[in-house]
Write a protein that holds these residues in place. Structure first.
Motif, PDB file in Angstrom:
ATOM      1  N   GLN A  20       0.847  -1.184   0.000  1.00 17.18           N
ATOM      2  CA  GLN A  20       0.000   0.000   0.000  1.00 17.18           C
ATOM      3  C   GLN A  20       0.890   1.244   0.000  1.00 17.18           C
ATOM      4  N   VAL A  21       0.759   2.047  -1.050  1.00 22.76           N
ATOM      5  CA  VAL A  21       1.529   3.285  -1.160  1.00 22.76           C
ATOM      6  C   VAL A  21       0.881   4.339  -0.258  1.00 22.76           C
ATOM      7  N   LEU A  22       1.668   4.909   0.668  1.00 22.16           N
ATOM      8  CA  LEU A  22       1.164   5.943   1.565  1.00 22.16           C
ATOM      9  C   LEU A  22       1.467   7.346   1.055  1.00 22.16           C
ATOM     10  N   PHE A  23       2.589   7.495   0.361  1.00 17.66           N
ATOM     11  CA  PHE A  23       2.977   8.813  -0.124  1.00 17.66           C
ATOM     12  C   PHE A  23       3.866   8.668  -1.354  1.00 17.66           C
ATOM     13  N   THR A  24       3.624   9.521  -2.334  1.00 18.06           N
ATOM     14  CA  THR A  24       4.480   9.578  -3.507  1.00 18.06           C
ATOM     15  C   THR A  24       4.861  11.032  -3.756  1.00 18.06           C
ATOM     16  N   GLY A  25       6.161  11.304  -3.730  1.00 19.61           N
ATOM     17  CA  GLY A  25       6.674  12.632  -4.035  1.00 19.61           C
ATOM     18  C   GLY A  25       7.465  12.587  -5.326  1.00 19.61           C
ATOM     19  N   LYS A  26       8.100  13.688  -5.651  1.00 19.72           N
ATOM     20  CA  LYS A  26       8.889  13.759  -6.876  1.00 19.72           C
ATOM     21  C   LYS A  26      10.094  12.828  -6.797  1.00 19.72           C
ATOM     22  N   TYR A  27      10.731  12.713  -5.619  1.00 16.21           N
ATOM     23  CA  TYR A  27      11.983  11.967  -5.473  1.00 16.21           C
ATOM     24  C   TYR A  27      11.906  10.773  -4.529  1.00 16.21           C
ATOM     25  N   THR A  28      10.779  10.563  -3.884  1.00 11.60           N
ATOM     26  CA  THR A  28      10.698   9.459  -2.918  1.00 11.60           C
ATOM     27  C   THR A  28       9.273   8.928  -2.813  1.00 11.60           C
ATOM     28  N   GLN A  29       9.167   7.691  -2.340  1.00 13.49           N
ATOM     29  CA  GLN A  29       7.856   7.048  -2.175  1.00 13.49           C
ATOM     30  C   GLN A  29       7.876   6.188  -0.924  1.00 13.49           C
ATOM     31  N   LEU A  30       6.820   6.296  -0.107  1.00 13.40           N
ATOM     32  CA  LEU A  30       6.684   5.537   1.136  1.00 13.40           C
ATOM     33  C   LEU A  30       5.601   4.476   0.959  1.00 13.40           C
ATOM     34  N   VAL A  31       5.960   3.214   1.239  1.00 11.80           N
ATOM     35  CA  VAL A  31       5.067   2.083   1.010  1.00 11.80           C
ATOM     36  C   VAL A  31       5.103   1.156   2.216  1.00 11.80           C
ATOM     37  N   VAL A  32       3.916   0.718   2.691  1.00 16.38           N
ATOM     38  CA  VAL A  32       3.853  -0.327   3.721  1.00 16.38           C
ATOM     39  C   VAL A  32       3.558  -1.649   3.037  1.00 16.38           C
ATOM     40  N   MET A  33       4.138  -2.733   3.599  1.00 16.02           N
ATOM     41  CA  MET A  33       3.954  -4.068   3.034  1.00 16.02           C
ATOM     42  C   MET A  33       3.690  -5.084   4.136  1.00 16.02           C
ATOM     43  N   CYS A  34       2.968  -6.148   3.779  1.00 17.56           N
ATOM     44  CA  CYS A  34       2.700  -7.262   4.688  1.00 17.56           C
ATOM     45  C   CYS A  34       2.851  -8.548   3.879  1.00 17.56           C
ATOM     46  N   ASN A  43      12.388 -12.325  -6.601  1.00 16.71           N
ATOM     47  CA  ASN A  43      13.637 -11.694  -7.043  1.00 16.71           C
ATOM     48  C   ASN A  43      13.333 -10.590  -8.047  1.00 16.71           C
ATOM     49  N   GLU A  44      13.817  -9.378  -7.752  1.00 20.49           N
ATOM     50  CA  GLU A  44      13.572  -8.243  -8.630  1.00 20.49           C
ATOM     51  C   GLU A  44      14.778  -7.310  -8.608  1.00 20.49           C
ATOM     52  N   ILE A  45      14.787  -6.390  -9.559  1.00 26.95           N
ATOM     53  CA  ILE A  45      15.860  -5.397  -9.641  1.00 26.95           C
ATOM     54  C   ILE A  45      15.244  -4.066 -10.062  1.00 26.95           C
ATOM     55  N   HIS A  46      15.733  -2.988  -9.471  1.00 27.84           N
ATOM     56  CA  HIS A  46      15.324  -1.633  -9.851  1.00 27.84           C
ATOM     57  C   HIS A  46      16.589  -0.921 -10.346  1.00 27.84           C
ATOM     58  N   PRO A 106      10.363   7.294  -6.771  1.00 26.03           N
ATOM     59  CA  PRO A 106       9.202   6.403  -6.670  1.00 26.03           C
ATOM     60  C   PRO A 106       9.258   5.258  -7.685  1.00 26.03           C
ATOM     61  N   ASN A 107       8.654   4.123  -7.300  1.00 23.16           N
ATOM     62  CA  ASN A 107       8.673   2.930  -8.145  1.00 23.16           C
ATOM     63  C   ASN A 107       7.280   2.461  -8.565  1.00 23.16           C
ATOM     64  N   HIS A 108       6.231   2.886  -7.844  1.00 23.90           N
ATOM     65  CA  HIS A 108       4.857   2.448  -8.132  1.00 23.90           C
ATOM     66  C   HIS A 108       3.973   3.664  -8.395  1.00 23.90           C
TER      67      HIS A 108
END
Length: 129
Positions: A20-34, A43-46, A106-108
């Motif tokens: 669940q994405v809580l915040f998306t800015g120009k340079y950062t994104q905050l996400v909670v996960m369960c 396995n992933e790569i950014h 941000p990624n999502h």
């Protein structure tokens, strides 16, 4: 509201959704996960995104570049630099893994909610086709 203000520990512990994405800015994104017991992100790569993780409940095994492994527990953090293959695995058979992660940049898409890993995987397939 400009930016994000919140009790991140409580928000992370209350979250029952895979992502669940809580915040998306120009340079950062905050996400909670369960992650459910035994579940993994996969396995992933950014290539151009650094990622910070903090565990609030449970224990995670981080596998970096397919060989380097680290166990990360409650109140501990990990950073995965851009260009690093990574997987996060919930090592418990009984306890949910609850964490938050910060992507830079941000990624999502802003406002993303994936209730389950299957829902997240379906959305990722659509986004890449």
């Amino acid at each position: 509201m400009t930016g994000f203000v919140g009790h991140i520990e409580k928000l992370t512990e209350k979250n029952k959704y895979f992502r669940q994405v809580l915040f998306t800015g120009k340079y950062t994104q905050l996400v909670v996960m369960c992650l459910q017991p035994g579940e993994e992100i996969g396995n992933e790569i950014h290539p151009a995104v650094d990622q910070f993780f903090r565990i609030e409940q449970g224990e995670a095994k981080f596998v970096l570049n397919g060989k380097e492994e680290h166990v990360v527990g409650k109140n501990e953090a990990a950073i995965v630099p851009a260009g690093t293959y990574h997987n996060v695995i919930n090592t418990s058979k009984t306890t949910r893994l609850k964490l938050y992660t910060v992507y830079s940049p941000p990624n999502h898409p802003a406002g993303t909610v994936h209730k389950t890993k299957a829902e997240a995987e379906a959305a990722e397939k659509l986004a890449h086709h």
